[in-house]
Design an enzyme around this catalytic site. Structure first.
Site, PDB file in Angstrom:
ATOM      1  N   HIS A  94     -12.533  -9.644 -13.243  1.00 56.05           N
ATOM      2  CA  HIS A  94     -10.963  -9.261 -14.177  1.00 56.05           C
ATOM      3  C   HIS A  94     -11.830  -8.868 -15.338  1.00 56.05           C
ATOM      4  O   HIS A  94     -10.842  -8.855 -16.849  1.00 56.05           O
ATOM      5  CB  HIS A  94     -10.296 -10.683 -14.572  1.00 56.05           C
ATOM      6  CG  HIS A  94      -9.454 -10.752 -12.857  1.00 56.05           C
ATOM      7  ND1 HIS A  94      -7.817  -9.917 -12.732  1.00 56.05           N
ATOM      8  CD2 HIS A  94      -9.017 -11.368 -11.638  1.00 56.05           C
ATOM      9  CE1 HIS A  94      -7.514 -10.159 -11.904  1.00 56.05           C
ATOM     10  NE2 HIS A  94      -8.094 -11.044 -11.170  1.00 56.05           N
ATOM     11  N   LYS A 285      -0.839 -11.584 -27.695  1.00 63.54           N
ATOM     12  CA  LYS A 285      -2.365 -11.914 -26.519  1.00 63.54           C
ATOM     13  C   LYS A 285      -3.051 -13.009 -26.841  1.00 63.54           C
ATOM     14  O   LYS A 285      -2.114 -13.211 -27.988  1.00 63.54           O
ATOM     15  CB  LYS A 285      -3.229 -10.580 -26.326  1.00 63.54           C
ATOM     16  CG  LYS A 285      -2.900 -10.004 -27.770  1.00 63.54           C
ATOM     17  CD  LYS A 285      -4.516  -8.552 -27.697  1.00 63.54           C
ATOM     18  CE  LYS A 285      -3.123  -7.659 -27.194  1.00 63.54           C
ATOM     19  NZ  LYS A 285      -3.270  -7.247 -25.987  1.00 63.54           N
ATOM     20  N   ARG A 286      -4.186 -13.521 -25.890  1.00 61.58           N
ATOM     21  CA  ARG A 286      -4.505 -14.430 -25.627  1.00 61.58           C
ATOM     22  C   ARG A 286      -5.671 -14.226 -27.144  1.00 61.58           C
ATOM     23  O   ARG A 286      -5.692 -12.978 -27.203  1.00 61.58           O
ATOM     24  CB  ARG A 286      -5.438 -15.254 -25.270  1.00 61.58           C
ATOM     25  CG  ARG A 286      -4.614 -15.375 -24.188  1.00 61.58           C
ATOM     26  CD  ARG A 286      -4.205 -16.957 -24.305  1.00 61.58           C
ATOM     27  NE  ARG A 286      -5.447 -17.850 -24.774  1.00 61.58           N
ATOM     28  CZ  ARG A 286      -6.210 -18.546 -23.827  1.00 61.58           C
ATOM     29  NH1 ARG A 286      -5.188 -19.690 -22.679  1.00 61.58           N
ATOM     30  NH2 ARG A 286      -7.063 -19.721 -24.412  1.00 61.58           N
ATOM     31  N   LYS A 291     -10.578  -8.068 -28.613  1.00 64.66           N
ATOM     32  CA  LYS A 291      -8.990  -7.976 -28.762  1.00 64.66           C
ATOM     33  C   LYS A 291      -8.201  -7.133 -30.728  1.00 64.66           C
ATOM     34  O   LYS A 291      -7.360  -6.846 -31.062  1.00 64.66           O
ATOM     35  CB  LYS A 291      -8.030  -8.783 -27.836  1.00 64.66           C
ATOM     36  CG  LYS A 291      -7.460  -9.587 -26.884  1.00 64.66           C
ATOM     37  CD  LYS A 291      -7.185 -10.489 -26.316  1.00 64.66           C
ATOM     38  CE  LYS A 291      -7.043 -10.563 -24.882  1.00 64.66           C
ATOM     39  NZ  LYS A 291      -6.595  -9.902 -24.468  1.00 64.66           N
ATOM     40  N   THR A 393      -1.598  -6.345 -19.466  1.00 65.10           N
ATOM     41  CA  THR A 393      -0.236  -6.086 -19.189  1.00 65.10           C
ATOM     42  C   THR A 393       0.426  -5.836 -20.128  1.00 65.10           C
ATOM     43  O   THR A 393       1.334  -5.935 -19.858  1.00 65.10           O
ATOM     44  CB  THR A 393      -0.554  -7.191 -18.593  1.00 65.10           C
ATOM     45  OG1 THR A 393      -0.105  -8.640 -18.304  1.00 65.10           O
ATOM     46  CG2 THR A 393      -1.276  -7.297 -16.625  1.00 65.10           C
ATOM     47  N   LYS A 397       4.123  -4.377 -19.823  1.00 63.22           N
ATOM     48  CA  LYS A 397       5.541  -5.404 -20.351  1.00 63.22           C
ATOM     49  C   LYS A 397       6.507  -4.712 -21.359  1.00 63.22           C
ATOM     50  O   LYS A 397       7.599  -4.183 -21.574  1.00 63.22           O
ATOM     51  CB  LYS A 397       5.306  -6.643 -21.041  1.00 63.22           C
ATOM     52  CG  LYS A 397       4.935  -7.207 -19.708  1.00 63.22           C
ATOM     53  CD  LYS A 397       4.430  -8.247 -20.214  1.00 63.22           C
ATOM     54  CE  LYS A 397       3.484  -9.505 -19.276  1.00 63.22           C
ATOM     55  NZ  LYS A 397       2.722 -10.753 -19.859  1.00 63.22           N
TER      56      LYS A 397
END
Ligand SMILES: *Cc1c(COP(=O)(O)O)cnc(C)c1O
Length: 547
Positions: A94, A285-286, A291, A393, A397
């Site tokens: 992952h 998001k986290r 990110k 993901t 969405k």
């Protein structure tokens, strides 16, 4: 009762290994118990009737535990037990981030799980013998591939144990799988090319469209019926409606309703007033440096700077929402949350910004929050450093709910771009190979110096404009941007991001075209259904032994 969070300070702690062993062993014992109930102690059919999908390295101790159970409890020999084990284990990776790859100290594992450690040693011996046979004398390769590392503090590399013990190894997006084969697991790919396969992630359209956005579901049903719920490719049938003015206006009306609903939630949770007539620009998001929530906030500061100097030509009024949790021990992530809050505070209380910009940080980000957020989003921020986000993901969405994406060529963004076409996606930034290339002589100071907008943003930060009575608290962030060792390449992508955001602003002002692009995003989201993902796992991995 409590699973460990991914916490820097707790990483490598004994209780985590105890939990992993407990859960893996209990699962295997339960399955063996039921197998023996139906088949007796003949394990000939075990591998064709059972498949264990190792979800990341966390349950990987199951490879050694199944060996233990078959040998010590059911008295099989090594070769038979190994054949069964390697025919029913499959591993999904992952992440490519090295700090997330689990490795247990030999000292801890041999104390806590002596028999398991003994079995791992034997697995490794036999594996290294196979390497030696394939590459005689290649000692570097043996060092690179060994499950148990050498040196003063030897460790068990769980990802390597997972690969050696499994018949299938997969990544979760096309780029991610490619990078596993060419980078992290290159040696293993050379040894066993047929083990490697890709399974691009998906999200369930039941939760992430039908349930969370009943208003949009209703509109879609009226246009194309409701069979898309269990066959998401049928959303393609929306394509003819993308140009239909009446449909466009109903589509944007649903979006507006959902923005009104989200505004109430944001007011409650953050005490910030969002204006549903503005564009909703969202990154949830986290919290993680890769990110690049930091890049997002630099853009926000740039907009603030433009408003302050009266340069609002072509600017689209925006409500910017940033939300996410940080791991308890991740200081930099928490510092970035603090920066977002401080910037929001300054902007939201400035009357000159009122008609142009609102900013909110949403704490306690969770699935129920996302169910409220994704239906209301106009612009989905997917801006990770290329090569770092395995799939994502959240990106799917948002797309399903008609958001447009501003994003890098990373993870499943690449496949989203492929599906929807470049006219309906705001692409920017270095790609993954350019990131590797640019790391060689990266000079953020020179990039900032050469870019007036960027210099002004950094000047605002350095002057303490966002931390007037909190001296130096953002120095670690400022230093990270200037650091030539910044692995996340924030400065490298600043200009591309700002320019792409300006294109977004102009595009949003052409309402009909935006509606069309939004409809086309939902229409192209079919391949991101988890039904497609699960059906691929089923035909390529779980049914592999079925005759
Ligand atoms: C979808 C989702 C995620 C994953 O988001 P990414 O943008 O892919 O990192 C994380 N947390 C929650 C609550 C989610 O709903």
């Amino acid at each position: 009762m409590v699973l460990y969070p991914n916490d820097a300070s707790e990483n490598g702690k004994e209780l985590r290994l105890r939990q992993q062993y407990f859960l893996a062993s209990a699962s295997l014992q339960d399955i063996l118990y039921h197998y023996v109930e139906h088949n007796g102690e003949d394990f000939e059919a075990f591998a064709e009737k059972n498949c264990f999908q190792l979800n990341d390295t966390h349950p990987t101790v199951a490879v050694a535990e199944l060996m233990r159970l078959l040998m010590d409890e059911y008295l099989l020999g090594w070769n038979k037990a190994w054949e069964i084990t390697t025919n029913c284990m499959a591993y999904t990776n992952h992440t490519l981030l090295p700090e997330a790859l689990e490795a247990w100290p030999v000292s801890m594992m041999s104390e806590l799980l002596p028999r398991i450690y003994e079995i791992i040693e034997e697995i490794n011996k036999r594996f290294l013998t196979e390497i030696e046979q394939n590459w005689p004398g290649d000692v570097d390769r043996l060092d690179r591939m060994t499950i148990i590392t050498g040196g003063d503090y030897p460790q068990v590399r769980m990802a390597y144990l997972a690969i050696v013990g499994s018949f299938s190894v997969n990544g979760v997006a096309a780029l991610h799988t490619q990078l596993l084969k060419s980078g992290l697991f290159k040696d293993f790919y050379e040894l066993w090319p047929d083990k490697f396969n890709n399974k691009t992630n998906g999200v369930t359209p039941r939760r992430w469209l039908a349930h969370c956005n009943p208003e949009l579901k209703q509109l879609i049903d009226e246009a194309i019926g409701d069979e898309w719920i269990s066959n998401l490719d049928r959303l393609e049938e929306l394509r003819p409606f993308a140009q239909d003015k009446k449909f466009q206006s109903r589509w944007m009306d649903v979006k507006l309703q959902r923005k009104i609903k989200l505004s109430k939630f944001i007011e409650q949770q953050c005490d910030v007033q969002f204006d549903p007539k503005m564009m909703f620009d969202v990154q949830v998001k986290r919290m993680h440096e890769y990110k690049r929530q930091l890049l997002n906030i630099l853009h926000v500061i740039h907009l603030y700077d433009r408003i302050s100097r009266g340069d609002t030509e072509g600017m689209q009024p925006r409500c910017v929402l940033i939300g996410g949790k940080a791991a308890p021990g991740y200081a930099m992530a928490k510092n970035i949350i603090k920066l977002v809050n401080n910037v929001a505070e300054i902007i939201n209380q400035n009357p000159r910004c009122e008609n142009w910009l609102r900013v909110a940080f949403l704490p306690d980000y969770k699935v129920t929050a996302m169910e409220m957020i994704c239906p209301a989003t106009d612009l989905s921020e997917q801006i990770s450093t290329a090569g770092k986000e395995a799939s994502g993901t959240g990106n799917m969405k948002f797309m399903m709910n008609g958001a447009l994406t501003i994003g890098t060529l990373d993870g499943a963004n690449i496949e989203i771009l492929e599906s929807v076409g470049e006219d309906n996606f705001f692409l920017f930034g270095l790609d993954s190979s350019q990131v590797v290339e640019a790391r060689n002589d990266y000079n953020p100071a020179a990039i900032i110096e050469a870019d007036e907008d960027f210099s002004r943003v950094m000047q605002l930060l350095k002057s303490g404009h966002f931390n007037r009575h909190e001296v130096s608290i953002f120095d670690p962030i400022i230093n990270s941007i200037y650091n030539s060792g910044d692995a996340w390449m924030t400065a490298a992508d600043f200009r591309g991001y700002i320019d792409a955001q300006q294109k977004v602003s102009l595009a949003y002002q052409d309402e009909d075209n935006w509606a069309k692009m939004s409809i086309l995003n939902t229409a192209a989201s079919g391949r991101f259904s988890s039904d497609r993902t699960i059906s691929e796992y089923n035909s390529d991995i779980w049914n592999r032994n079925r005759s």
